[in-house]
Design a protein around this motif. Structure first.
Motif, PDB file in Angstrom:
ATOM      1  N   ASP A 465      64.572  55.975  29.512  1.00  0.00           N
ATOM      2  CA  ASP A 465      64.498  55.197  30.492  1.00  0.00           C
ATOM      3  C   ASP A 465      64.263  55.486  31.364  1.00  0.00           C
ATOM      4  O   ASP A 465      64.326  56.038  32.864  1.00  0.00           O
ATOM      5  CB  ASP A 465      64.345  54.251  30.114  1.00  0.00           C
ATOM      6  CG  ASP A 465      65.314  52.751  30.216  1.00  0.00           C
ATOM      7  OD1 ASP A 465      66.405  53.607  29.680  1.00  0.00           O
ATOM      8  OD2 ASP A 465      65.243  52.314  30.643  1.00  0.00           O
ATOM      9  N   GLU A 466      66.225  55.764  31.388  1.00  0.00           N
ATOM     10  CA  GLU A 466      67.501  56.072  32.915  1.00  0.00           C
ATOM     11  C   GLU A 466      66.254  57.869  33.036  1.00  0.00           C
ATOM     12  O   GLU A 466      66.151  58.144  34.435  1.00  0.00           O
ATOM     13  CB  GLU A 466      68.613  56.277  32.420  1.00  0.00           C
ATOM     14  CG  GLU A 466      69.270  56.436  33.968  1.00  0.00           C
ATOM     15  CD  GLU A 466      70.406  55.276  33.116  1.00  0.00           C
ATOM     16  OE1 GLU A 466      70.976  54.505  34.435  1.00  0.00           O
ATOM     17  OE2 GLU A 466      71.250  56.259  33.219  1.00  0.00           O
ATOM     18  N   ILE A 467      66.601  58.863  32.776  1.00  0.00           N
ATOM     19  CA  ILE A 467      65.928  59.648  32.603  1.00  0.00           C
ATOM     20  C   ILE A 467      64.597  59.968  33.200  1.00  0.00           C
ATOM     21  O   ILE A 467      64.456  60.221  34.472  1.00  0.00           O
ATOM     22  CB  ILE A 467      66.398  60.390  31.278  1.00  0.00           C
ATOM     23  CG1 ILE A 467      67.734  60.536  30.776  1.00  0.00           C
ATOM     24  CG2 ILE A 467      65.754  61.812  31.233  1.00  0.00           C
ATOM     25  CD1 ILE A 467      68.806  61.997  31.169  1.00  0.00           C
ATOM     26  N   MET A 468      63.886  59.511  32.429  1.00  0.00           N
ATOM     27  CA  MET A 468      62.921  59.711  33.271  1.00  0.00           C
ATOM     28  C   MET A 468      62.646  58.876  34.627  1.00  0.00           C
ATOM     29  O   MET A 468      61.415  58.774  34.975  1.00  0.00           O
ATOM     30  CB  MET A 468      61.769  58.539  32.143  1.00  0.00           C
ATOM     31  CG  MET A 468      61.262  59.157  30.657  1.00  0.00           C
ATOM     32  SD  MET A 468      60.661  61.064  30.964  1.00  0.00           S
ATOM     33  CE  MET A 468      59.551  60.771  30.336  1.00  0.00           C
ATOM     34  N   ASN A 469      63.163  58.114  35.290  1.00  0.00           N
ATOM     35  CA  ASN A 469      62.877  56.856  35.882  1.00  0.00           C
ATOM     36  C   ASN A 469      63.471  57.336  37.023  1.00  0.00           C
ATOM     37  O   ASN A 469      63.114  57.506  38.018  1.00  0.00           O
ATOM     38  CB  ASN A 469      63.771  55.514  35.963  1.00  0.00           C
ATOM     39  CG  ASN A 469      63.101  54.693  36.185  1.00  0.00           C
ATOM     40  OD1 ASN A 469      61.883  54.268  37.036  1.00  0.00           O
ATOM     41  ND2 ASN A 469      63.134  53.514  35.804  1.00  0.00           N
ATOM     42  N   LEU A 470      64.626  58.628  36.889  1.00  0.00           N
ATOM     43  CA  LEU A 470      65.482  59.446  38.015  1.00  0.00           C
ATOM     44  C   LEU A 470      65.208  60.804  38.285  1.00  0.00           C
ATOM     45  O   LEU A 470      65.159  60.611  39.457  1.00  0.00           O
ATOM     46  CB  LEU A 470      66.517  58.504  38.155  1.00  0.00           C
ATOM     47  CG  LEU A 470      67.604  57.372  37.707  1.00  0.00           C
ATOM     48  CD1 LEU A 470      69.102  57.278  37.608  1.00  0.00           C
ATOM     49  CD2 LEU A 470      67.388  56.220  39.082  1.00  0.00           C
ATOM     50  N   CYS A 471      65.050  60.954  37.368  1.00  0.00           N
ATOM     51  CA  CYS A 471      65.453  62.574  37.131  1.00  0.00           C
ATOM     52  C   CYS A 471      63.910  62.887  37.910  1.00  0.00           C
ATOM     53  O   CYS A 471      62.523  63.112  37.823  1.00  0.00           O
ATOM     54  CB  CYS A 471      65.497  63.312  35.643  1.00  0.00           C
ATOM     55  SG  CYS A 471      67.436  62.571  35.181  1.00  0.00           S
ATOM     56  N   ASP A 472      64.065  64.081  38.242  1.00  0.00           N
ATOM     57  CA  ASP A 472      62.702  65.152  39.098  1.00  0.00           C
ATOM     58  C   ASP A 472      62.536  66.335  38.038  1.00  0.00           C
ATOM     59  O   ASP A 472      61.461  66.826  37.183  1.00  0.00           O
ATOM     60  CB  ASP A 472      63.769  65.718  40.117  1.00  0.00           C
ATOM     61  CG  ASP A 472      63.582  65.062  41.454  1.00  0.00           C
ATOM     62  OD1 ASP A 472      62.924  64.398  42.253  1.00  0.00           O
ATOM     63  OD2 ASP A 472      65.157  64.865  41.087  1.00  0.00           O
ATOM     64  N   ARG A 473      63.638  67.186  36.954  1.00  0.00           N
ATOM     65  CA  ARG A 473      63.541  67.573  35.765  1.00  0.00           C
ATOM     66  C   ARG A 473      64.500  67.575  34.988  1.00  0.00           C
ATOM     67  O   ARG A 473      65.749  66.117  35.079  1.00  0.00           O
ATOM     68  CB  ARG A 473      64.150  69.338  35.881  1.00  0.00           C
ATOM     69  CG  ARG A 473      62.832  69.911  37.417  1.00  0.00           C
ATOM     70  CD  ARG A 473      64.009  71.138  37.546  1.00  0.00           C
ATOM     71  NE  ARG A 473      64.192  71.392  37.990  1.00  0.00           N
ATOM     72  CZ  ARG A 473      65.671  72.892  37.317  1.00  0.00           C
ATOM     73  NH1 ARG A 473      65.421  72.883  36.358  1.00  0.00           N
ATOM     74  NH2 ARG A 473      66.882  73.019  38.203  1.00  0.00           N
ATOM     75  N   ILE A 474      64.288  67.307  33.845  1.00  0.00           N
ATOM     76  CA  ILE A 474      65.542  67.030  32.624  1.00  0.00           C
ATOM     77  C   ILE A 474      65.257  68.340  30.981  1.00  0.00           C
ATOM     78  O   ILE A 474      64.569  69.277  30.640  1.00  0.00           O
ATOM     79  CB  ILE A 474      64.029  66.395  31.767  1.00  0.00           C
ATOM     80  CG1 ILE A 474      63.993  64.539  32.076  1.00  0.00           C
ATOM     81  CG2 ILE A 474      64.704  65.529  30.271  1.00  0.00           C
ATOM     82  CD1 ILE A 474      62.432  63.608  32.520  1.00  0.00           C
ATOM     83  N   ALA A 475      66.496  68.944  31.348  1.00  0.00           N
ATOM     84  CA  ALA A 475      66.624  69.863  30.442  1.00  0.00           C
ATOM     85  C   ALA A 475      67.418  68.558  29.142  1.00  0.00           C
ATOM     86  O   ALA A 475      68.255  67.715  28.902  1.00  0.00           O
ATOM     87  CB  ALA A 475      68.314  69.825  31.254  1.00  0.00           C
ATOM     88  N   ARG A 494      58.036  60.255  24.815  1.00  0.00           N
ATOM     89  CA  ARG A 494      58.261  60.669  22.761  1.00  0.00           C
ATOM     90  C   ARG A 494      58.622  62.542  22.782  1.00  0.00           C
ATOM     91  O   ARG A 494      58.972  62.902  21.815  1.00  0.00           O
ATOM     92  CB  ARG A 494      56.737  60.707  22.453  1.00  0.00           C
ATOM     93  CG  ARG A 494      56.115  61.058  20.819  1.00  0.00           C
ATOM     94  CD  ARG A 494      55.211  60.370  20.508  1.00  0.00           C
ATOM     95  NE  ARG A 494      54.582  61.133  19.344  1.00  0.00           N
ATOM     96  CZ  ARG A 494      54.956  60.671  18.243  1.00  0.00           C
ATOM     97  NH1 ARG A 494      55.874  59.207  18.157  1.00  0.00           N
ATOM     98  NH2 ARG A 494      54.579  61.315  17.099  1.00  0.00           N
ATOM     99  N   GLU A 495      57.798  62.884  23.444  1.00  0.00           N
ATOM    100  CA  GLU A 495      57.795  64.719  23.464  1.00  0.00           C
ATOM    101  C   GLU A 495      59.875  64.583  23.926  1.00  0.00           C
ATOM    102  O   GLU A 495      60.351  65.684  23.218  1.00  0.00           O
ATOM    103  CB  GLU A 495      57.259  65.457  24.464  1.00  0.00           C
ATOM    104  CG  GLU A 495      55.732  65.209  24.661  1.00  0.00           C
ATOM    105  CD  GLU A 495      54.778  66.097  24.879  1.00  0.00           C
ATOM    106  OE1 GLU A 495      53.962  66.372  25.239  1.00  0.00           O
ATOM    107  OE2 GLU A 495      55.145  65.949  26.523  1.00  0.00           O
TER     108      GLU A 495
END
Length: 509
Positions: A465-475, A494-495
Motif C-alpha cells: 500500500d505504501e508503494i502504491m500510495n507514494l510511487c510514480d513508477r513501480i519496479a 493484485r497484479e
C-alpha cells in the motif's frame, strides 16, 4: 472473583525530563486479546515493562485476578504467570532453540544438563500451538519470524497465562504477520490472556477484542474493537484526523539522475543475489521496488550505497560512475540513504541527536573548527533547528541519546539528517516500518515534499500500500532481477502481487 486478569490502576512512571505514564489505568479481561494502542513514545512499552517487572512504578497498584501483587523484577512476573515477547528479541545467536528457551532455568538429571527432555517438551509445545520450530536449530540459522516464535515458546515453557507482545510485527514480512495473527488466535483459544502493544490498526481490527488508547503518557479510553473504525482509532491515538492517503501533486519527471546498469551482486559464498538488474530514476519522481522479502532488495541497497561490492555492472549518479567510490565519496556526490534497519545503520544509540545529525558532515563547516576540532555548539544549534522542523520529540533536546528515543523519533532524526544534506538522489528503505499512523503520515509527506523539490527517489518497501500510495513508477523485483516496471496508475496491487510471485505483466514504463 474478578472478571479481569490484569488491573493496573493509576500507574505513574517518570524518567528524567519526561512523564512516561501519568495515572494510567488498564483493565484486561481473562482470555481476551487486548490491544494497547498509541503513538511512538506514548508510554505503551513502559506500562507493560512495569507489569513485567522491568520497571517499578512511582505510584499506582497492580492486581492479578483481583489480588494485589508487587512485581519487583521479571523473575517475580514469571512466577506469577506473566511472559513478555520483546520487540527486540533476547536470544543468543549461536545457541540452539532449546538452549535459548531453557536459559536461566536449565533442566538437570542428577548433576547433568538434561537438554534431551527439554527439547522434547519444546517440540510438544511447538506442535500444540502450531509454532513449527525445530528445537535443535541454531538461532542464527532461522528466520526473524521463527526467532519470534522461539520467544513465544520461552513464555509457554515457563507456563505463562498472560503474554505481552511488544510491537510483534515491526520486523516481520507480510506473510509472517499473517501467521502470527493465527498464532495469537490459537493462544486465546487455549485460554491465554494476550496484551498486544501495537500501532497497526489493521492488526487490531483483525485479532483484538478490546483496545486501550494512550496518548503522550495519559489514558484516553478503552473501546470494543468491533464498535469503532480504523479512522476513529487513529483519531483517538493522535488527537486529530489522520489522512491514510497522502496527496501527491502531479509532477513531470526530469533527467535521469540515477542509472543502474546490468548490476550483479554476489554474497560471500559466491551465490548471485542480483542478476543483470537495470533501472533508471529521474529527477522529480519516486520509483518503488516491490518484492517478497529476500529477493535481492537488501543486496541492491548495499550495492548502491557502497555497503556491498559489485561483481558487475555500473551505477551512474548525475552522469558520473560511482561504483568504485567509497561511501563518503558517494554521499559527497549527492547520495542520501534512509536505511531499512535504523538501529543498525541509521543512528548510533549512544550518540546524542546533535551528534547523529552531524554524523555525515562532522568534518565540514560549521561543525569543524581549526585543527580538526569539532564544534559541538554548532551541532546543537543545527539539531535544535531539525528538532523543531521535523517535530522530533525528545526529553532533553539536542543532547538526548538517540537510543532513548522511540522508533518513530529515531526515524525522524534519520530523515531530518538526510534531507538536510539536500541529496540529488535519496534512497529510502522501509521508511515507515514499526511506526504509528501519525509518524507514517508525516514521513510519507516529507518524501512527497522531496519529490516536489526535484529529488530522484528510490523507495524500497515491503508494504504494497505504501508503494502504491507514494510511487510514480513501480519496479517489481523477483529472484534478484527487475521483472517489470509499470506506471503506478496502470497496475493494480493484485497484479503487482502476482508479479512478485513470478507472474510477469508485459506492460513496461
Amino acid at each position: 472473583m474478578s472478571e479481569y486478569a490484569i488491573e493496573m490502576k493509576n500507574i505513574t512512571k517518570t524518567f528524567p525530563g519526561v512523564v512516561a505514564n501519568d495515572k494510567v489505568t488498564l483493565q484486561v479481561r481473562k482470555q481476551e486479546i487486548h490491544a494497547l494502542l498509541g503513538e511512538n513514545g506514548a508510554g505503551k512499552s513502559t506500562l507493560m515493562s512495569i507489569l513485567f517487572g522491568s520497571y517499578i512504578a512511582d505510584s499506582g497498584e497492580i492486581l492479578l485476578d483481583g489480588e494485589p501483587v508487587e512485581i519487583k523484577n521479571p523473575n517475580v512476573a514469571t512466577s506469577l504467570g506473566i511472559g513478555m515477547v520483546h520487540q527486540h528479541f533476547k536470544l543468543v545467536q549461536n545457541f540452539t532453540v532449546t538452549e535459548n528457551i531453557v536459559l536461566g532455568m536449565e533442566p538437570v538429571k542428577g548433576r547433568v544438563l538434561d537438554l534431551k527432555s527439554a527439547s522434547k517438551r519444546v517440540a510438544e509445545l511447538s506442535k500444540q500451538y502450531g509454532l513449527q520450530v525445530d528445537p535443535d536449530a541454531l538461532i542464527e540459522d532461522i528466520s526473524v519470524g521463527q526467532q519470534q516464535r522461539v520467544e513465544i515458546l520461552k513464555t509457554l515453557y515457563r507456563n505463562a497465562n498472560i503474554i505481552i507482545f511488544d510491537e510483534p510485527t515491526a520486523v516481520l514480512t507480510p506473510q509472517e504477520i499473517d501467521e502470527l495473527m493465527e498464532i495469537l488466535k490459537a493462544l486465546r483459544a487455549e485460554g491465554k490472556t494476550i496484551v498486544l502493544i501495537t500501532h497497526k490498526l489493521r492488526e487490531i481490527k483483525e485479532v483484538s477484542d478490546r483496545c486501550t488508547v494512550l496518548r503522550r503518557g495519559t489514558y484516553i479510553g478503552t473501546v470494543n474493537v468491533s464498535d469503532v473504525s480504523e479512522q476513529e482509532l487513529a483519531e483517538m491515538m493522535v488527537g486529530r484526523a489522520v489522512k491514510f492517503e497522502i496527496e501527491k501533486p502531479e509532477k513531470l519527471p526530469g533527467e535521469v539522475m540515477l542509472s543502474l546498469q546490468h548490476l550483479e551482486v554476489k554474497d560471500e559464498n559466491g551465490a548471485v543475489k542480483i542478476k543483470d538488474l537495470n533501472l533508471d530514476i529521474h529527477d522529480g519522481e519516486i520509483v518503488g521496488v516491490a518484492g517478497v522479502d529476500g529477493n535481492g532488495q537488501s543486496e541492491l541497497l548495499g550495492a548502491i550505497t557502497g555497503l556491498l561490492p559489485l561483481s558487475g555492472g555500473s551505477i551512474i549518479l548525475d552522469g558520473e560512475h560511482i561504483e568504485q567510490l567509497s561511501i563518503r565519496e558517494r554521499i559527497e556526490k549527492g547520495l542520501g540513504y534512509i536505511p531499512e534497519d535504523r538501529r543498525k545503520y541509521g543512528v548510533v544509540g549512544e550518540f546524542s541527536i546533535a551528534e547523529n545529525s552531524a554524523i555525515k558532515s562532522y568534518y565540514k563547516s560549521p561543525f569543524r573548527k581549526k585543527f580538526g576540532i569539532l564544534d559541538f555548539e554548532a551541532m546543537k544549534k543545527e539539531a535544535e533547528h531539525l528538532i523543531d522542523q521535523f517535530d522530533i520529540r525528545s526529553a532533553e533536546g539536542p543532547v538526548t541519546k538517540a537510543g532513548s528515543l522511540s522508533g518513530g523519533n529515531q526515524q525522524k532524526v534519520i530523515v531530518a539528517r538526510e534531507i538536510s544534506l539536500s541529496p540529488k538522489v535519496l534512497v529510502v528503505a522501509q521508511p515507515t516500518r514499526g511506526l504509528d499512523v501519525g509518524a507514517i503520515e508525516y514521513i510519507r509527506k516529507r518524501i512527497i515534499d522531496e519529490r516536489m523539490k526535484g529529488r530522484a527517489i528510490l523507495l524500497v518497501s515491503l508494504e504494497l500500500d505504501e508503494i502504491m500510495n507514494l510511487c510514480d513508477r513501480i519496479a517489481t523485483i523477483s529472484k534478484g532481477s527487475i521483472v517489470a516496471v509499470n506506471k503506478q496508475h496502470e497496475v493494480t496491487e493484485r497484479e503487482i502481487g502476482m508479479m512478485m510471485a513470478g507472474s510477469h505483466k508485459e506492460a513496461q514504463a
